[in-house]
Design a protein around this motif. Structure first.
Motif, PDB file in Angstrom:
ATOM      1  N   ARG A  38       0.826  -1.213   0.000  1.00 16.23           N
ATOM      2  CA  ARG A  38       0.000   0.000   0.000  1.00 16.23           C
ATOM      3  C   ARG A  38       0.864   1.270   0.000  1.00 16.23           C
ATOM      4  N   ASP A  39       1.964   1.270   0.748  1.00 17.77           N
ATOM      5  CA  ASP A  39       2.719   2.501   0.983  1.00 17.77           C
ATOM      6  C   ASP A  39       3.928   2.710   0.075  1.00 17.77           C
ATOM      7  N   VAL A  40       4.416   1.667  -0.553  1.00 18.44           N
ATOM      8  CA  VAL A  40       5.648   1.786  -1.350  1.00 18.44           C
ATOM      9  C   VAL A  40       5.332   1.496  -2.819  1.00 18.44           C
ATOM     10  N   PRO A  41       5.617   2.450  -3.689  1.00 16.14           N
ATOM     11  CA  PRO A  41       5.399   2.204  -5.125  1.00 16.14           C
ATOM     12  C   PRO A  41       6.209   0.991  -5.598  1.00 16.14           C
ATOM     13  N   ARG A  42       5.646   0.247  -6.510  1.00 17.82           N
ATOM     14  CA  ARG A  42       6.271  -0.987  -6.996  1.00 17.82           C
ATOM     15  C   ARG A  42       7.720  -0.782  -7.429  1.00 17.82           C
ATOM     16  N   GLU A  43       7.973   0.296  -8.134  1.00 15.42           N
ATOM     17  CA  GLU A  43       9.337   0.511  -8.663  1.00 15.42           C
ATOM     18  C   GLU A  43      10.358   0.818  -7.564  1.00 15.42           C
ATOM     19  N   ARG A  44       9.935   1.083  -6.356  1.00 14.75           N
ATOM     20  CA  ARG A  44      10.863   1.387  -5.262  1.00 14.75           C
ATOM     21  C   ARG A  44      11.046   0.235  -4.294  1.00 14.75           C
ATOM     22  N   ARG A  45      10.282  -0.843  -4.431  1.00 17.82           N
ATOM     23  CA  ARG A  45      10.320  -1.936  -3.453  1.00 17.82           C
ATOM     24  C   ARG A  45      11.653  -2.668  -3.426  1.00 17.82           C
ATOM     25  N   ALA A  46      12.234  -2.968  -4.579  1.00 17.52           N
ATOM     26  CA  ALA A  46      13.511  -3.685  -4.607  1.00 17.52           C
ATOM     27  C   ALA A  46      14.596  -2.850  -3.945  1.00 17.52           C
ATOM     28  N   ASP A  47      14.619  -1.558  -4.227  1.00 15.74           N
ATOM     29  CA  ASP A  47      15.602  -0.677  -3.603  1.00 15.74           C
ATOM     30  C   ASP A  47      15.408  -0.626  -2.094  1.00 15.74           C
ATOM     31  N   LEU A  48      14.169  -0.579  -1.656  1.00 13.01           N
ATOM     32  CA  LEU A  48      13.879  -0.555  -0.226  1.00 13.01           C
ATOM     33  C   LEU A  48      14.384  -1.831   0.448  1.00 13.01           C
ATOM     34  N   ARG A  49      14.168  -2.981  -0.178  1.00 14.15           N
ATOM     35  CA  ARG A  49      14.652  -4.240   0.400  1.00 14.15           C
ATOM     36  C   ARG A  49      16.171  -4.251   0.497  1.00 14.15           C
ATOM     37  N   ARG A  50      16.845  -3.758  -0.547  1.00 13.05           N
ATOM     38  CA  ARG A  50      18.314  -3.714  -0.511  1.00 13.05           C
ATOM     39  C   ARG A  50      18.816  -2.798   0.599  1.00 13.05           C
ATOM     40  N   ARG A  51      18.234  -1.605   0.694  1.00 10.26           N
ATOM     41  CA  ARG A  51      18.674  -0.659   1.719  1.00 10.26           C
ATOM     42  C   ARG A  51      18.409  -1.185   3.115  1.00 10.26           C
ATOM     43  N   ALA A  52      17.255  -1.785   3.333  1.00  8.27           N
ATOM     44  CA  ALA A  52      16.928  -2.338   4.659  1.00  8.27           C
ATOM     45  C   ALA A  52      17.887  -3.461   5.013  1.00  8.27           C
ATOM     46  N   GLY A  53      18.244  -4.271   4.027  1.00  7.07           N
ATOM     47  CA  GLY A  53      19.188  -5.375   4.252  1.00  7.07           C
ATOM     48  C   GLY A  53      20.575  -4.876   4.611  1.00  7.07           C
ATOM     49  N   ARG A  54      21.019  -3.797   3.985  1.00  8.07           N
ATOM     50  CA  ARG A  54      22.337  -3.232   4.308  1.00  8.07           C
ATOM     51  C   ARG A  54      22.357  -2.678   5.724  1.00  8.07           C
ATOM     52  N   GLU A  55      21.274  -2.063   6.149  1.00  7.10           N
ATOM     53  CA  GLU A  55      21.232  -1.493   7.495  1.00  7.10           C
ATOM     54  C   GLU A  55      21.157  -2.562   8.571  1.00  7.10           C
ATOM     55  N   GLU A  56      20.583  -3.722   8.234  1.00 10.80           N
ATOM     56  CA  GLU A  56      20.490  -4.821   9.203  1.00 10.80           C
ATOM     57  C   GLU A  56      21.845  -5.447   9.435  1.00 10.80           C
ATOM     58  N   SER A  57      22.703  -5.470   8.418  1.00 12.20           N
ATOM     59  CA  SER A  57      24.006  -6.154   8.503  1.00 12.20           C
ATOM     60  C   SER A  57      24.958  -5.514   9.458  1.00 12.20           C
TER      61      SER A  57
END
Length: 57
Positions: A38-57
């Motif tokens: 609902r909140d994240v446009p489709r074209e931004r979802r992959a980037d969001l997953r990558r950024r969230a993964g980098r911050e978790e590491s």
């Protein structure tokens, strides 16, 4: 970003949970998935997953 990090943490917990105790985690994943769709446009979802993964590491 927060919802994606929560989704990642919940998914890891779900993956390690026994089959009989994962209902709460499964429902949480569904809720977070709906929020992300609902909140994240489709074209931004992959980037969001990558950024969230980098911050978790």
């Amino acid at each position: 970003m927060q919802s994606q990090r929560e989704w990642d943490r919940t998914y890891r917990a779900f993956a390690g949970a026994s089959a009989g105790s994962n209902t709460r985690l499964r429902r949480r994943l569904i809720d977070l998935s709906r929020r992300l769709v609902r909140d994240v446009p489709r074209e931004r979802r992959a980037d969001l997953r990558r950024r969230a993964g980098r911050e978790e590491s």
